[in-house]
Every structure is written in structure tokens, then in C-alpha cells.
Design a protein around this motif. Structure first.
Motif, PDB file in Angstrom:
ATOM      1  N   UNK A  96       0.844  -1.200   0.000  1.00 17.79           N
ATOM      2  CA  UNK A  96       0.000   0.000   0.000  1.00 17.79           C
ATOM      3  C   UNK A  96       0.878   1.249   0.000  1.00 17.79           C
ATOM      4  N   UNK A  97       1.324   1.566  -1.206  1.00 21.34           N
ATOM      5  CA  UNK A  97       2.253   2.679  -1.381  1.00 21.34           C
ATOM      6  C   UNK A  97       1.577   4.034  -1.185  1.00 21.34           C
ATOM      7  N   UNK A  98       2.334   4.968  -0.654  1.00 17.19           N
ATOM      8  CA  UNK A  98       1.834   6.336  -0.552  1.00 17.19           C
ATOM      9  C   UNK A  98       2.287   7.133  -1.773  1.00 17.19           C
ATOM     10  N   UNK A  99       3.500   6.921  -2.181  1.00 18.38           N
ATOM     11  CA  UNK A  99       4.027   7.669  -3.325  1.00 18.38           C
ATOM     12  C   UNK A  99       4.570   6.742  -4.396  1.00 18.38           C
ATOM     13  N   UNK A 100       4.866   7.294  -5.569  1.00 15.98           N
ATOM     14  CA  UNK A 100       5.305   6.478  -6.693  1.00 15.98           C
ATOM     15  C   UNK A 100       6.658   5.806  -6.474  1.00 15.98           C
ATOM     16  N   UNK A 101       7.525   6.419  -5.660  1.00 12.72           N
ATOM     17  CA  UNK A 101       8.852   5.818  -5.465  1.00 12.72           C
ATOM     18  C   UNK A 101       8.767   4.452  -4.796  1.00 12.72           C
ATOM     19  N   UNK A 102       7.633   4.177  -4.120  1.00  6.24           N
ATOM     20  CA  UNK A 102       7.453   2.868  -3.502  1.00  6.24           C
ATOM     21  C   UNK A 102       6.736   1.902  -4.448  1.00  6.24           C
ATOM     22  N   UNK A 103       6.162   2.430  -5.520  1.00 11.14           N
ATOM     23  CA  UNK A 103       5.398   1.584  -6.438  1.00 11.14           C
ATOM     24  C   UNK A 103       6.285   1.026  -7.538  1.00 11.14           C
ATOM     25  N   UNK A 104       7.020   1.911  -8.156  1.00 11.59           N
ATOM     26  CA  UNK A 104       7.728   1.548  -9.375  1.00 11.59           C
ATOM     27  C   UNK A 104       8.846   0.568  -9.084  1.00 11.59           C
ATOM     28  N   UNK A 105       9.022  -0.377 -10.009  1.00  9.50           N
ATOM     29  CA  UNK A 105      10.120  -1.329  -9.829  1.00  9.50           C
ATOM     30  C   UNK A 105      11.465  -0.632  -9.976  1.00  9.50           C
TER      31      UNK A 105
END
Ligand code: SF4
Lengths: 365, 334
Positions: A339-348
Motif C-alpha cells: 500500500x504505497x503512498x508515493x510512486x517511489x514505492x510503487x515503481x520497480x
């Protein structure tokens, strides 16, 4: 011998690491511009191999992470239109916009599809002529030529239901913007590998010439990166910054002329909106007038809703190289890959994801 | 024109009857099934293992197997990982209207071939046909029953300090074989899925040692997720060595190309075993003599540090955490 083994030979890695230790006499700050490098560095524990005075900072080189919230909102707005199929590359799906994500819109019934290649988007448009297919064109110079080619192909096939939302970004201009901002002091840049296969190594020359910063293009294998760091340290120690290529097996000084030609035939340079950096002059690509018929911005009324970046998230500062994921209060607590807050935690290719996924047991996590 | 599955094949009437008799039962053919009673009855004694799984793989035919082989091997392997000897299987097919009959037959033959190799019988089943668009060609569910031999106690929570971890061969073949045939990726590779029933291999391992603590097949989520599950269930730390984890060159190359990590790719014919240190050598030697364990390696051990976590020593002597897979594997953009 496995063909990749030569770039992963532990003996050579150790020798290179030793050489870096010997050469390096003072603290240096190097930025790996590209998210792929951040991942490779974390994955192979390269920070553990270089001396502590060689500091490695992540830069704004993750295509998903640099997509501004306002642009994400546009993609989300398109996905909410009943007659539209939004097609995108994977990671963008989960990135939170102001109040939802493409993934959530899809769960609510929006037609959002993930493809591996832009060719598939054309296929979808061809199969479903009643619907409008919008490809969310994110990425740097690496992906822009293939997306340009898809537009040429759509034109050739006479398709009238294929559109691109061009959110492409260009690397050298944002490097300039970053350096001009003077927020971060750098001694050297690990120049992006895949981007450079397209643009070549020449476009970085202004960085060493005008800013006195060492530049070396690097591949993504451990030996590539270490060799690049060694070359950077050597340049910095000798006080002679220049552009060098540590990735000659993929990158030529002049780049890939064919790909550049296709890109330039469809796109023209424009300003672009970057997460964390705001609008950067001449750092994006928009469709040329002749291809406006394929431009999603022209074709659809996209509702502009309020734009707010996620609360507490410091992706912007991380992308500018002035903070690391460890400086974020939410890292590993409120913000996790699930459950990411921002994109830096989402993108591989995102820094937070790389730190979280590969963080070493010691100081790095 | 090629015969297709019609909605009427699921109606319960004559066509349904024909489908079951001519295309399913005639291939699977065994006395318990052929009775075609509402349920199969059989005798069973001792500790029973029971499991079920559904298979929705895309594409349904891939290099090294198909959805049918997968549906048998997957359930056989789940039974095997508790040390059970697989006995009986159920088979449920959900078929999309318009599916080609000869493709169904191909799948049925490969189900029978895999079942034969594993020594398991399909003794009950079900078939449904759904409207075109309501399923993707064919979905298969299998459930399996097996018997756990006396004295065998295998569970993900049994790992102890000092135990060794054996991996039965190179990882990622299945995941990469499937990916290479996905629309839009389609890259050339000689790679085959490793899809195989592992009960024979497990039987031989158990013959050598009763000190096998945990067995797992690293399917979806790959080796990384399996090791994390073991670390979590057993409340132990796991350390593995990158240089000892076998990966085929084609998988390595594919991963490079797409930006994937082989540790997270699916396997359908590999197992991970946690074994007491005293018995490791003997088990390893026996595994290497089996065709599905020929490339077995000791890849790591259970350590006192970082309970619940998996850490890998890279080939450069650095450390990195190996986390569970989150979400889907997606190729890099840049
Ligand atoms: S940890 Fe999460 S909230 Fe913090 S900067 Fe990274 S993505 Fe944003």
C-alpha cells in the motif's frame, strides 16, 4: 561460460572495488540518474563495496516516479470516460493520483489495460474500433521512439481510435535543471545506460564542460557500475571532468540515429511537468502538429481536478537527490509496496521500492 | 470445420454425456472413474493429505507443457510437499463456448500422461461450459488426496537452527517459458517449463531420511516467496548464497532483458527442502540420482540472525534482503 558471467565475475568485482578504494582520497558525491542503476546498486550491494567517502545518490531517472500528480490525474480522468480504454505500462497502474489510482478505477469498472509493449495497444485499438484507445506514453528517450513508431503505424493503418497521452521526459534537460537549482552538490554522474543507447554519450558534454562534473555512461551489471564508479573517481581525483563511456557494448557516442529520427519525426520538444521539480523547460515531448489527431490532450475533455501530492511523501526531494528514502517518516511504516503512498514505492525502478526490497541488513535499511 | 465446444455441451443432455464419455472418461479411463457414480468411493487408512488448486494459465499451451499437465503436477506436488503419496485426483473443467474440441483432447491426453507418471488416478470430476467471454478458453480445478506414510512429519514450521536448505535444480524455467510466449513479449528462447510431478523424487528423499523438516515447491512468487514463508512459519532466519542458486542461462538472459529477478519467477517442477545437517549429504546424493533432482544444490542454511527474514550473500560477498514478491512481475519501462 554464461555470457553475463563476464560482467559478474566476483574476482574482477573485488579487484575493481580495491582499485576504487586505492584511488579515492576524498569524499565524492555521485548521482545515479537512472532508477535501473539504483536497483542494480541495491540488489548487488554495491554501496557495501565502495569506500564510505564515495556517496551514491539516486536521481530523477524513474519514469513512473517522475510523472506528476496532475498528469496522473489526467490518465485517471481518461480511464473514467466510458468510451475510453486506457492502456499503460505496468507500474503506473498503482501510483496514487490525487484521490485514486488507475488500479482502483479499473476495479470500479474503468477499462484500464496493462501491456508489455506499445504494439499491444495498437492491437487493442484495432480489435475494438468502437472504443477509443489511449496509450499513456511515459518514459524517457528509451521508450519515446517505439511510441512514435506506434503513431506512425496507426497513421499507416488509417486508425482513428488510437491516441497517445504524451508524458515523455528528456534526460539532459532535467539534468541541467537539477544542476541549475544548486540544491544538490555533485562531483559525478552515472549516466543512464538505456537512455544513452538512444541518445548516445555526446548530449552530456555540456555537464562536464559547463558544470565541471564528471560523466560516465554505465551499463547495469555489477562490473559495469563499478567500472563506471572507478572512472568517475579517477576523473574527479585528477580534476579533469569529461564524458566517458563505460558501456560501449550498447552505447555509441552518436546514439541510435534511426530511433532518434523516428522520435523526432513525431514529437517536438516541449516543457514538461516533473514530480518534485515542477515545470522544466524543454524537457518533454509533445506530438507535432501533423500528428495532433493522435493527441489525447486534444481529443478528450479531461477534467482538471485539484492536485495535491500525497501527504508526508518526500518523493519529490528524493528525486532531486537531496533526501533518501530513509529520511521519509513513512518509509516501511505507512508506506509499503503493498500500500504505497508515493510512486517511489510503487515503481520497480523507484528508490523507495529498491531500498525496501533490497535493503541490506546493516545501515541501508 | 474443426469441432468446437458448444454451450449445449454443458447442458446436461446428450451432448454433455458424449463430451464426458468420449472426450474425458475414455482418455482417463480407470475403474473407479468409469463407474461414473455421483461420487467415487474408495478405501483409505492412515493420515490423509487433501489439497485443491485452480489453474488459469495463459497461454494454455506452452513450451514444456500445457494447462492439463500443470493441473495434475501442481496438485501432485502440493500433496508431495507434505510427504504424502498421491492417490486420487478430481478434475473440474470450466470451458468457454467455442473452445476447440481437439485442443480439449490434447489437454486431456496430457492430463492422463502426467497422472500416469505420477501414479495418481482421476476418479471424479465435473464439466461446465460458460458463454463465450466468461472464461478464457479453459480453467481447470483439481483436488487431490494422498496418504502420509508412518513417521513422516513435514511442515513449513519445522525448520531448526543449523538445518540446510536444498534446492532441486535451476529456478525460473516455468515463469520465463510462459513469459516468453506472452503477447507482446514473444521472444525466442529454447526454454521449456520445468513442469513435472515430484512425488517420485520426494519418495526417494524420504526413503533416505526421516529428518526432512520442510518441503515446498516454489511456484508463484518463486524461490524468494517460498523461503520467506519458511522463515516466517518456522520463525527462523534464512541465509542463502547467490552463487549456489542454479539459474539457466536462458532464464538469466530473459531476466536481464525484462528487468526481472529469477528469484521471483514461478517454478512447476522444483522443490526446496530443509534438512538436518547430518542427513543433508545423503539426501543430496540421492536427489542428484533422480531425473528431477539431478542439479540439486545446498543453497543455504537456517541461521540465528534476523528471524523471519531471508538474506542473500551475493556473489561479491555483499548482503541483501530477499523479500516476498509484491504484486505482479512487470517488465521495466526504461
Ligand atoms: S517511502 Fe513512500 S511516502 Fe516516503 S517518499 Fe517513498 S514513496 Fe513517498
Amino acid at each position: 561460460m554464461n555470457f553475463l558471467d563476464q560482467y559478474r565475475n566476483p574476482e574482477m568485482v573485488r579487484r575493481l572495488a580495491d582499485r576504487i578504494h586505492q584511488r579515492s582520497t576524498r569524499p565524492v558525491r555521485l548521482m545515479e540518474f537512472c532508477g535501473g542503476h539504483t536497483v542494480a546498486i541495491m540488489k548487488n550491494g554495491i554501496r557495501q563495496l565502495v569506500p564510505p567517502q564515495v556517496q551514491l545518490l539516486s536521481g530523477p531517472g524513474c519514469p513512473v516516479c517522475v510523472t506528476a500528480t496532475a498528469d496522473l490525474n489526467k490518465a485517471i480522468g481518461l480511464a473514467r470516460l466510458p468510451e475510453v480504454i486506457v492502456v499503460t505500462f505496468g507500474d503506473l497502474l498503482k501510483v496514487p493520483g490525487s484521490d485514486t489510482s488507475l488500479e482502483k478505477v479499473r476495479a470500479e469498472g474503468g477499462d484500464v489495460r496493462v501491456v508489455y509493449s506499445v504494439q499491444d495497444a495498437l492491437g487493442i485499438a484495432q480489435k475494438d474500433p468502437e472504443k477509443s484507445v489511449v496509450f499513456i506514453g511515459i518514459g524517457f528517450e528509451t521508450t519515446a521512439p517505439t511510441i512514435a513508431a506506434s503513431i506512425l503505424e496507426a497513421e499507416r493503418r488509417g486508425m482513428s481510435n488510437y491516441y497517445v497521452l504524451s508524458l515523455h521526459k528528456l534526460c539532459p534537460p532535467v539534468m541541467k535543471a537539477l544542476l541549475d537549482s544548486k540544491e544538490v552538490r555533485l562531483d559525478g554522474i552515472i549516466c543512464p545506460g538505456h537512455v544513452s543507447t538512444i541518445i548516445g554519450s555526446r548530449p552530456y558534454e555540456f555537464i562536464s564542460r559547463d558544470y565541471g562534473i564528471a560523466c560516465v555512461v554505465s551499463g547495469f551489471e555489477p562490473l559495469d557500475i563499478l567500472q563506471c564508479i572507478e572512472m568517475l573517481v579517477k576523473q574527479i581525483e585528477s580534476g579533469q571532468p569529461k564524458v566517458e563511456n563505460a558501456y560501449p557494448r550498447a552505447v555509441r557516442p552518436e546514439g541510435n540515429k534511426e530511433a532518434l529520427k523516428i522520435m523526432e519525426s513525431v514529437f517536438e520538444v516541449s516543457n514538461a511537468n516533473w514530480r518534485g521539480l515542477g515545470e522544466v523547460a524543454d524537457s518533454g515531448l509533445r506530438l507535432k502538429d501533423e500528428y495532433r489527431a493522435f493527441d489525447a490532450e486534444e481529443a478528450f475533455e479531461i477534467s482538471q481536478r485539484s492536485v495535491s501530492d500525497p501527504e508526508g511523501c518526500i518523493c519529490g526531494e528524493i528525486l532531486r537527490g537531496i533526501k533518501t528514502p530513509l529520511d521519509c517518516k513513512l518509509f516501511g511504516k505507512g508506506c509499503l509496496p503493498d500500500h504505497p503512498v508515493g510512486p517511489c514505492m510503487v515503481s520497480s525502478e523507484g528508490s523507495c521500492a529498491a531500498y525496501f526490497q533490497y535493503g541490506a541488513t546493516s545501515h541501508e535499511r | 470445420m474443426k469441432d468446437k465446444i458448444l454451450l449445449a455441451h454443458g447442458s446436461g443432455g446428450r451432448l454433455s454425456h458424449d463430451l464426458v464419455e468420449k472426450h474425458l472418461v475414455s482418455i482417463l479411463n480407470n475403474p473407479l472413474l468409469c463407474k461414473l457414480d455421483d461420487s467415487a468411493t474408495f478405501e483409505i487408512f492412515g493420515r490423509v493429505a487433501f489439497t485443491t488448486d485452480s489453474y488459469v494459465v495463459h497461454p494454455i499451451f506452452f513450451s514444456g507443457g500445457d494447462i492439463g499437465k500443470l493441473a495434475v503436477c501442481g496438485t501432485v506436488n502440493d500433496l508431495s510437499m507434505s510427504g504424502a503419496v498421491p492417490l486420487y485426483l478430481s478434475l473440474s473443467l470450466i470451458i468457454e463456448e467455442g473452445f476447440f474440441m481437439d485442443e480439449l483432447n490434447r489437454i486431456m491426453v496430457s492430463i492422463q500422461t502426467a497422472a500416469e507418471e505420477a501414479g495418481i488416478k482421476v476418479i471424479t470430476g465435473d464439466t461446465k461450459v460458460v458463454n463465450r467471454g466468461n472464461a478464457d478458453k479453459v480453467f481447470i480445478n483439481t483436488a487431490g488426496i494422498g496418504l502420509v506414510p508412518e513417521g513422516v512429519d513435514i511442515s513449513g514450521s519445522n525448520a531448526r537452527l543449523g538445518d540446510k536448505i536444498i534446492l532441486s535444480g535451476p529456478i525460473g524455467d516455468h515463469g520465463m517459458a510462459i513469459l516468453s510466449q506472452r503477447e507482446g513479449l514473444n521472444f525466442e528462447t529454447s526454454l521449456k517449463s520445468d513442469c513435472a510431478p515430484l512425488n517420485g523424487l520426494v519418495a526417494e528423499m524420504i526413503e533416505v531420511s526421516k529428518e526432512i523438516r520442510c518441503l515446498r515447491d516454489p511456484t508463484r512468487g518463486g524461490l524468494a516467496s517460498t523461503l520467506n514463508e519458511l522463515a516466517d512459519k518456522s520463525k527462523v532466519g534464512i541465509r542463502i548464497e547467490e552463487a549456489r542458486v542454479p539459474v539457466n542461462e536462458a532464464v538469466q538472459a530473459g531476466c536481464e532483458f525484462l528487468g526481472f529477478d529469477p528469484l521471483y519467477l514461478a517454478n512447476e517442477g522444483k522443490l526446496v527442502a530443509v534438512i538436518s545437517p547430518e542427513e543433508t549429504e545423503a539426501v543430496l546424493a540421492r536427489m542428484r540420482r533422480h531425473k528431477y533432482g539431478a542439479q540439486s544444490e545446498v543453497i543455504g542454511e537456517i541461521v540465528p540472525e534476523h528471524p523471519g527474514r531471508v538474506v542473500m550473500t551475493t556473489r561479491f560477498g555483499t548482503s541483501r534482503i530477499i523479500d516476498m514478491l509484491t504484486g505482479e512481475l512487470l517488465p521495466r519501462i526504461c
